[in-house]
Design a protein around this motif. Structure first.
Motif, PDB file in Angstrom:
ATOM      1  N   ALA A   1       0.856  -1.292  -0.113  1.00  0.00           N
ATOM      2  CA  ALA A   1      -0.059  -0.069   0.005  1.00  0.00           C
ATOM      3  C   ALA A   1       0.887   1.122  -0.026  1.00  0.00           C
ATOM      4  O   ALA A   1       0.436   2.206  -0.698  1.00  0.00           O
ATOM      5  N   ASN A   2       1.988   1.307   0.709  1.00  0.00           N
ATOM      6  CA  ASN A   2       2.861   2.462   0.842  1.00  0.00           C
ATOM      7  C   ASN A   2       3.412   2.709  -0.509  1.00  0.00           C
ATOM      8  O   ASN A   2       3.649   3.823  -1.075  1.00  0.00           O
ATOM      9  N   LEU A   3       3.937   1.850  -1.249  1.00  0.00           N
ATOM     10  CA  LEU A   3       4.539   1.692  -2.674  1.00  0.00           C
ATOM     11  C   LEU A   3       3.368   2.285  -3.476  1.00  0.00           C
ATOM     12  O   LEU A   3       3.618   3.170  -4.287  1.00  0.00           O
ATOM     13  N   ALA A   4       2.099   1.801  -3.522  1.00  0.00           N
ATOM     14  CA  ALA A   4       1.201   2.342  -4.416  1.00  0.00           C
ATOM     15  C   ALA A   4       0.856   3.704  -4.013  1.00  0.00           C
ATOM     16  O   ALA A   4       0.705   4.606  -4.956  1.00  0.00           O
ATOM     17  N   PHE A   5       0.927   4.203  -2.892  1.00  0.00           N
ATOM     18  CA  PHE A   5       0.456   5.575  -2.542  1.00  0.00           C
ATOM     19  C   PHE A   5       1.854   6.430  -3.247  1.00  0.00           C
ATOM     20  O   PHE A   5       1.554   7.452  -3.675  1.00  0.00           O
ATOM     21  N   THR A   6       2.826   5.969  -2.910  1.00  0.00           N
ATOM     22  CA  THR A   6       4.124   6.704  -3.195  1.00  0.00           C
ATOM     23  C   THR A   6       4.133   6.851  -4.885  1.00  0.00           C
ATOM     24  O   THR A   6       4.492   8.056  -5.322  1.00  0.00           O
ATOM     25  N   TRP A   7       3.484   5.936  -5.677  1.00  0.00           N
ATOM     26  CA  TRP A   7       3.735   6.013  -7.100  1.00  0.00           C
ATOM     27  C   TRP A   7       2.185   6.426  -7.545  1.00  0.00           C
ATOM     28  O   TRP A   7       2.147   6.213  -8.747  1.00  0.00           O
ATOM     29  N   ALA A   8       1.403   6.866  -6.793  1.00  0.00           N
ATOM     30  CA  ALA A   8      -0.102   7.044  -7.139  1.00  0.00           C
ATOM     31  C   ALA A   8       0.147   8.081  -8.438  1.00  0.00           C
ATOM     32  O   ALA A   8       0.645   9.113  -8.154  1.00  0.00           O
ATOM     33  N   GLY A   9      -0.564   7.640  -9.566  1.00  0.00           N
ATOM     34  CA  GLY A   9      -0.548   8.623 -10.461  1.00  0.00           C
ATOM     35  C   GLY A   9       0.576   9.030 -11.213  1.00  0.00           C
ATOM     36  O   GLY A   9       0.722   9.750 -12.184  1.00  0.00           O
TER      37      GLY A   9
ATOM     38  N   ARG B   1      -7.104  -3.956  -7.610  1.00  0.00           N
ATOM     39  CA  ARG B   1      -8.086  -4.476  -6.521  1.00  0.00           C
ATOM     40  C   ARG B   1      -8.501  -3.175  -6.010  1.00  0.00           C
ATOM     41  O   ARG B   1      -9.809  -3.162  -5.633  1.00  0.00           O
ATOM     42  N   ALA B   2      -7.870  -2.100  -5.666  1.00  0.00           N
ATOM     43  CA  ALA B   2      -8.414  -0.896  -5.269  1.00  0.00           C
ATOM     44  C   ALA B   2      -9.571  -0.311  -6.037  1.00  0.00           C
ATOM     45  O   ALA B   2     -10.502  -0.069  -5.394  1.00  0.00           O
ATOM     46  N   GLY B   3      -9.285  -0.427  -7.573  1.00  0.00           N
ATOM     47  CA  GLY B   3     -10.328  -0.040  -8.368  1.00  0.00           C
ATOM     48  C   GLY B   3     -11.525  -0.763  -8.535  1.00  0.00           C
ATOM     49  O   GLY B   3     -12.775  -0.351  -8.692  1.00  0.00           O
ATOM     50  N   SER B   4     -11.537  -2.148  -8.032  1.00  0.00           N
ATOM     51  CA  SER B   4     -12.642  -3.282  -8.138  1.00  0.00           C
ATOM     52  C   SER B   4     -13.238  -3.162  -6.541  1.00  0.00           C
ATOM     53  O   SER B   4     -14.144  -3.510  -6.246  1.00  0.00           O
TER      54      SER B   4
END
Length: 91
Positions: free
Chosen positions: A17-25, A85-88
């Motif tokens: 989750a931290n990696l996804a947040f860091t690279w969000a967008g 998964r977040a999108g779904s």
């Protein structure tokens, strides 16, 4: 999927989750400059480095760490899966 990556997804959700947040967008292939205020504090970023999901180096800077890190192929795969998964709605 590789059993190791499945284990990371299920037991180290905070790291992914931290990696996804860091690279969000952001482009998952782009490196990111990190600044950590306290070098000896627990950190999902340092955990991601030790798990092989990030590559690069964090160098001492006073009481903190700084450096440029980028996702490994495994890190990019886990972030893409997290985004799906977040999108779904299944995060």
């Amino acid at each position: 999927m590789d059993a190791r990556l499945a284990a990371i997804e299920s037991t180290r959700f905070n790291v992914v989750a931290n990696l996804a947040f860091t690279w969000a967008g952001e482009d998952l292939a782009q490196p990111v400059r990190y600044f950590m205020a306290i070098a000896n504090a627990p950190s999902p970023t340092k955990d991601a480095l030790s798990l092989g999901l990030l590559e690069g180096a964090l160098d001492p800077d006073g009481h903190g760490l700084q450096g440029v890190l980028e996702l490994t192929a495994e890190g990019r795969l886990l972030v893409r899966r997290f985004r799906r998964r977040a999108g779904s709605g299944f995060v």
